[in-house]
Design an enzyme around this catalytic site. Structure first.
Site: not given
Length: 442
Positions: A32, A41, A230, A248, A264
């Site tokens: 992340s 996190r 992330p 994603e 999208k």
């Protein structure tokens, strides 16, 4: 039965620790690196799996997933000591390639296969290093089945992280595998399918490749610095290495709650603040991008309904703009409550691959992708992540993902094509998504 936790000094950069455990084999980092809270996190590092699971030659996808289910059941579900409740301790970590879908659905075989990674590659890991970037804490988490001497070896390696990463370099610039006129021909074919009512949206990708030399971990260090996201990941496998800078989430399952976060809609970042804000606002207000986003949200609502309780699937977030170093994205979220009798593996079987990277309707979209993309996607648009022995799961969509096989480096860029798409802008979008990664390595 409970986990053993050993607190380690918190480290902002996880790569020296990853480097220290590479000799144990099959190291993997779920990284992340940065992004909107709370998605950035936790980071998870593993190496030295007790078992490797790959599909057998004639095995169906359901049979492969069932073998993973059995392996996780055999581990059992340890409790967390001292009130600590981390997202992962031990379990299956690795990837499902986009091509794993061929084991779940009947699809044609037209595109060429020249990247030799198994359709699925998961390790059963009995220990992990979990970093909490909010609390700035880090733990070595050991499953009760981890041998004591292995525990000591891992601790010693994690404490010996003074060495520098080895260098990496491109030996040639990235070049597209197909010329622009071939992309245009595929785009026009998709338009004809859409106008004939055969489909509503198709995700069309193109592949780039370069020659390279040096250490893949050195390459990943440069990529995560240039484009932290992330749902990033780094893996070393028998077939090669994987570097994913994905923004994603595909599927998260925790405490029975399922979430997917489809992307999208994309715009490049602006060079000045006013231009950047204008591009973000333009994306959020775009009727085309909103329509494209809704198509995929509806597809994913249907996919989640296969394994979620009736009436529990909802859309708590629609058309949110998330910004990354190179692009703005339009993101929505879909959530549901996993139905009794279902688990992470049945959820995966019902929803894989993610609808945001196929198009709609999903199966027809995948057939058209196979017809029009000249090479297989391999891991690109598959999923990387974990399935814990307690039943929890978090998997990304493997976009912005590079594969290294020998001295060749492969990278894909794609985007959704709908009825009112314009060829030049769609082609440019595929370049925008990967340009920063190419420049970081070049």
């Amino acid at each position: 039965m409970h986990y053993t936790l050993t607190e380690l000094p918190y480290a902002v950069d996880p790569l020296p620790r990853l480097d220290s455990v590479r000799p144990l084999g099959y190291p993997i980092l779920l990284d992340s690196a940065a992004g909107p809270a709370p998605f950035s996190r936790y980071s998870i590092l593993c190496a030295g799996p007790s078992e490797r699971i790959e599909p057998l030659p004639d095995e169906s996808g359901e049979q492969t997933l069932h073998r993973i289910r059995v392996a996780l059941y055999d581990l059992g579900a340890p409790t967390w000591p001292g009130g600590i409740d981390l997202p992962f301790g031990a379990g299956a970590v690795g990837y499902l390639a986009y091509d794993f879908a061929r084991r779940l659905e009947r699809l044609p075989h037209q595109a060429s296969l020249d990247v030799d990674f198994p359709d699925l590659g998961l390790g059963i890991y009995l220990w992990s290093v979990v970093s909490d970037h909010l609390l700035r804490k880090c733990w070595l988490v050991a499953h009760p089945a981890l041998p004591v001497d292995t525990h000591h070896t891992v601790l010693e390696r994690l404490r010996g992280t003074d060495q520098d990463l080895q260098p990496f370099a491109l030996a040639s610039a990235f070049a597209a595998d197909q010329p622009q006129h071939q992309y245009r021909a595929a785009f026009e074919r998709i338009q004809s399918y859409i106008h004939a009512g055969d489909c509503y949206q198709i995700n069309l990708a193109q592949r780039f490749r370069a020659q390279c030399e040096g250490d893949s971990l050195g390459a990943y260090a440069r990529l995560r610095k240039a484009c932290p996201t992330p749902f990033s990941a780094y893996m070393e496998l028998a077939a090669g290495s994987v570097m994913s800078l994905s923004p994603e989430r595909f599927l998260q399952l925790r405490d029975g709650v399922v979430e997917t976060r489809p992307i999208k809609g994309t715009r490049p970042r602006g060079r000045a603040r006013n231009e950047d804000e204008m591009l973000a606002r333009q994306l959020q207000e775009s009727a085309k991008d909103r329509a494209e986003n809704v198509m995929i949200v509806d597809l994913l609502r249907n996919d989640l309904s296969k394994t979620c309780s009736p009436g529990s699937v909802r859309v708590p977030e629609l058309f949110a703009v998330e910004s990354y170093p190179n692009v703005h994205h339009l993101v929505s979220s879909v959530r549901g409550q996993l139905a009794p009798g279902e688990d992470a593996l049945s959820l995966l079987a019902g929803a894989f691959p993610g609808g945001s990277i196929t198009g709609a309707p999903k199966i027809r979209a995948m057939q058209i992708i196979e017809e029009l993309e000249p090479v297989r996607r391999s891991l690109y648009c598959g999923s990387i992540g974990y399935i814990g022995c307690e039943g929890q799961m978090d998997m990304n969509i493997a976009i912005r993902t590079l594969l290294r096989q020998g001295d060749e480096l492969f990278l894909w860029g794609g985007g959704g094509i709908v009825a009112d798409s314009e060829m030049d802008s769609e082609y440019q979008e595929t370049l925008t998504k990967v340009r920063m990664l190419m420049e970081a390595l070049g």
